[in-house]
Design an enzyme around this catalytic site. Structure first.
Site, PDB file in Angstrom:
ATOM      1  N   ARG A   1       3.617   9.074   4.773  1.00  0.00           N
ATOM      2  CA  ARG A   1       3.027   9.500   6.035  1.00  0.00           C
ATOM      3  C   ARG A   1       2.569   8.366   6.949  1.00  0.00           C
ATOM      4  O   ARG A   1       1.794   8.565   7.855  1.00  0.00           O
ATOM      5  CB  ARG A   1       1.903  10.498   5.777  1.00  0.00           C
ATOM      6  CG  ARG A   1       0.831   9.962   4.912  1.00  0.00           C
ATOM      7  CD  ARG A   1       0.150  11.108   4.173  1.00  0.00           C
ATOM      8  NE  ARG A   1      -1.014  10.588   3.507  1.00  0.00           N
ATOM      9  CZ  ARG A   1      -2.253  10.754   3.958  1.00  0.00           C
ATOM     10  NH1 ARG A   1      -2.493  11.455   5.025  1.00  0.00           N
ATOM     11  NH2 ARG A   1      -3.259  10.226   3.326  1.00  0.00           N
TER      12      ARG A   1
ATOM     13  N   ARG B   1       3.179  12.499  12.640  1.00  0.00           N
ATOM     14  CA  ARG B   1       2.313  13.152  11.658  1.00  0.00           C
ATOM     15  C   ARG B   1       2.208  14.650  11.951  1.00  0.00           C
ATOM     16  O   ARG B   1       2.294  15.502  11.064  1.00  0.00           O
ATOM     17  CB  ARG B   1       0.956  12.474  11.764  1.00  0.00           C
ATOM     18  CG  ARG B   1      -0.030  12.566  10.654  1.00  0.00           C
ATOM     19  CD  ARG B   1       0.395  12.025   9.322  1.00  0.00           C
ATOM     20  NE  ARG B   1       0.197  10.611   9.101  1.00  0.00           N
ATOM     21  CZ  ARG B   1      -0.968  10.021   8.924  1.00  0.00           C
ATOM     22  NH1 ARG B   1      -2.082  10.722   8.957  1.00  0.00           N
ATOM     23  NH2 ARG B   1      -1.035   8.734   8.685  1.00  0.00           N
TER      24      ARG B   1
HETATM   25  P1  ATP Z   1      -4.756   7.377   8.055  1.00  0.00           P
HETATM   26  O1  ATP Z   1      -6.165   7.447   7.480  1.00  0.00           O
HETATM   27  O2  ATP Z   1      -3.980   8.642   7.850  1.00  0.00           O
HETATM   28  O3  ATP Z   1      -4.023   6.157   7.650  1.00  0.00           O
HETATM   29  P2  ATP Z   1      -6.031   6.373  10.416  1.00  0.00           P
HETATM   30  O4  ATP Z   1      -7.350   7.035  10.311  1.00  0.00           O
HETATM   31  O5  ATP Z   1      -5.874   4.949  10.034  1.00  0.00           O
HETATM   32  O6  ATP Z   1      -4.930   7.250   9.650  1.00  0.00           O
HETATM   33  P3  ATP Z   1      -6.259   6.536  13.284  1.00  0.00           P
HETATM   34  O7  ATP Z   1      -6.560   5.127  13.634  1.00  0.00           O
HETATM   35  O8  ATP Z   1      -7.368   7.503  13.225  1.00  0.00           O
HETATM   36  O9  ATP Z   1      -5.461   6.550  11.901  1.00  0.00           O
HETATM   37  O10 ATP Z   1      -5.066   7.026  14.256  1.00  0.00           O
HETATM   38  C1  ATP Z   1      -5.010   8.287  14.887  1.00  0.00           C
HETATM   39  C2  ATP Z   1      -3.850   9.134  14.376  1.00  0.00           C
HETATM   40  O11 ATP Z   1      -2.613   8.420  14.428  1.00  0.00           O
HETATM   41  C3  ATP Z   1      -3.982   9.541  12.922  1.00  0.00           C
HETATM   42  O12 ATP Z   1      -4.805  10.660  12.790  1.00  0.00           O
HETATM   43  C4  ATP Z   1      -2.543   9.833  12.551  1.00  0.00           C
HETATM   44  O13 ATP Z   1      -2.153  11.111  13.026  1.00  0.00           O
HETATM   45  C5  ATP Z   1      -1.773   8.797  13.352  1.00  0.00           C
HETATM   46  N1  ATP Z   1      -1.431   7.602  12.563  1.00  0.00           N
HETATM   47  C6  ATP Z   1      -2.264   6.595  12.204  1.00  0.00           C
HETATM   48  N2  ATP Z   1      -1.633   5.636  11.530  1.00  0.00           N
HETATM   49  C7  ATP Z   1      -0.343   6.019  11.456  1.00  0.00           C
HETATM   50  C8  ATP Z   1       0.831   5.431  10.888  1.00  0.00           C
HETATM   51  N3  ATP Z   1       0.798   4.263  10.278  1.00  0.00           N
HETATM   52  N4  ATP Z   1       2.004   6.114  11.027  1.00  0.00           N
HETATM   53  C9  ATP Z   1       2.046   7.299  11.654  1.00  0.00           C
HETATM   54  N5  ATP Z   1       0.983   7.901  12.200  1.00  0.00           N
HETATM   55  C10 ATP Z   1      -0.202   7.275  12.120  1.00  0.00           C
END
Ligand code: ATP
Ligand code: MG
Length: 435
Positions: free
Chosen positions: A223, A409
């Site tokens: 993911r 996602r």
């Molecule tokens: P996760 O805990 O799942 O790694 P995150 O909390 O680091 O995510 P955020 O910085 O909150 O991610 O980013 C906002 C949104 O972007 C996330 O809720 C997710 O839907 C998406 N996202 C984050 N990182 C990724 C990634 N590496 N690849 C794809 N989608 C991502």
């Protein structure tokens, strides 16, 4: 003007019966029975049969039975109703143009019963995407983006684009890709966070952005991508994070509504997209920890949820009838520096979970420059790196908040797809940089 194509395969109807039509596409299959041959042509909408007789059309018969699978052809001919063929119509050809000949053997079968390895499929993505069920994901994606724009514009949000080459980290934490920027080092943006907040000081007080982000996270998971897209939003003059959550849940509702109208794509994907009802359930972080501990999941207060914890929580929520749920009031220490504190230990933040996976994160932000400075220092970041951002807070910054939601996602959870790589055309991960 003559055209290669006058009709798509599935568009032929009673009006076309007995008329000259042209179809064009890829040769999916050739069945040569000696005196008669059936050639299946696939286009964007489906497939249809071209029927050719050796005796009556010797030359055309030869061309059509010699052509390699997946070559591109245009066929002009008589459209004939025939109950026994797919779509109810076949073409009796009078002219065949081979527009491009495919080499044999194919590196990836398009109509094979057994699915190839994901890596083989991604190495030959142009062929992989000839499969209707793979292509359907991107039709859904297009409709999803339209639904985002439709809803947010109706709520007065303005679509913006902020820089993707940046001077320093947006948040600290996640690893950034470094790029050479003339004599200096620069980075690829991991989020539009600092810019969308800066815009809150301009009078454009409701903005959204749909763009690419880059994260040099080393893990290879089902993911995470290293290059992904997101819908980001920021809104000003809010009293608390609840106002942001309300926009987010209505946005998700509109996306689900629009996508649920795509009957044929959803059936190709074997997905059922049920429109959820509002409001989504809200559960505090503290309560989540309690519920997880009841299930013997080891979690320490203060930690962000890992994928295993998210999954168990998703199961609990599902048992209680909620596919969607907001986790609210995270510990301050688990959230980025710009998150608005609530008391000493908590924050005005939320994550939106969908069936055990985080799809969005958001919060009310700090708008007081002194508090912001204090939080930057407490998070052991260098205030110098945030100078131009901080400046925007010193001359009138309204209270504001927003969220970021990953598009791949979201697609993956909506369609029940196991691997996020399926939801982007040409994925970038720890080991893949081509195609
Ligand atoms: P996760 O805990 O799942 O790694 P995150 O909390 O680091 O995510 P955020 O910085 O909150 O991610 O980013 C906002 C949104 O972007 C996330 O809720 C997710 O839907 C998406 N996202 C984050 N990182 C990724 C990634 N590496 N690849 C794809 N989608 C991502
Ligand atoms: Mg998050």
């Amino acid at each position: 003007m003559e055209r290669y194509r006058t009709h798509y395969s599935t568009d032929l109807g009673p009006d076309d019966d007995g008329k000259k039509v042209s179809v064009a596409g890829w040769v999916e299959d050739v069945r040569n029975l000696g005196s008669i041959a059936f050639v299946i042509i696939r286009d964007r909408k489906g497939t249809l049969q071209v029927t050719v007789f050796k005796k009556k059309q010797a030359e055309l018969f030869e061309v059509l039975t010699d052509v390699t699978r997946e070559s591109v052809v245009s066929v002009k001919g008589l459209c004939k109703a025939n109950e026994k063929v797919r779509n109810g119509y076949e073409i009796i050809p009078s002219e065949v143009d081979v527009l491009s000949t495919a080499e044999a053997p194919l590196p990836l079968g398009v109509v094979d019963k057994v699915e190839s390895e994901l890596d083989t499929r991604l190495d030959n993505r142009f062929l992989d995407l000839r499969k209707p069920e793979k292509r359907a994901i991107f039709v859904v994606r297009d409709v999803l983006l339209n639904a985002v724009r439709e809803y947010l514009r109706s709520e007065g949000f303005v679509e913006v684009h902020t820089p993707k080459i940046i001077a320093s980290s947006s948040e600290g934490g996640t690893d950034l890709f470094r790029v050479k920027y003339f004599e200096r080092d620069a980075f690829l943006a991991q989020s539009p966070q600092l810019y969308k907040q800066t815009l809150m000081a301009t009078g454009l007080d409701r903005v959204f952005e749909i763009a690419w982000y880059f994260r040099a996270e080393e893990h290879n998971t089902r993911r995470h991508l290293n290059e992904s897209t997101a819908v980001d939003l920021e809104m000003a003059f809010i009293k608390n994070e609840e106002e942001v959550m309300s926009v987010l849940e209505n946005l998700v509702l509109n996306i689900w509504r629009r996508v649920s109208e795509l009957k044929s794509e959803l059936s190709l994907l074997n997905a059922s997209v049920e429109v959820p009802s509002l409001p989504f359930r809200r559960i505090t972080y503290d309560k989540v920890v309690e519920r997880l501990q009841e299930r013997k999941v080891e979690i320490e207060w203060g930690e962000d949820l890992g994928s295993e914890e998210e999954k168990v929580l998703g199961d609990i929520m599902r048992e209680e009838g909620s596919d969607f749920y907001f986790i609210t009031k995270y510990p301050l220490e688990s959230k980025p520096f710009y998150t608005m504190p609530e008391g000493e230990r908590f924050s005005r933040s939320f994550d939106l979970g969908c069936k055990g996976v985080e799809i969005a994160s958001g919060s009310q932000r700090i708008h007081d420059p002194k508090l912001l400075m204090k939080r930057i220092e407490e998070c052991r970041l260098n205030p110098k790196d945030f100078e131009s951002y901080l400046k925007a807070f010193r001359y009138g910054m309204p209270p504001h908040g927003g969220f970021g939601m990953g598009i791949e996602r979201l697609l993956m959870e909506m369609l029940g797809i196991k691997n996020i790589r399926e939801c982007t055309l040409f994925p970038r991960d720890r080991t893949r940089l081509t195609p």
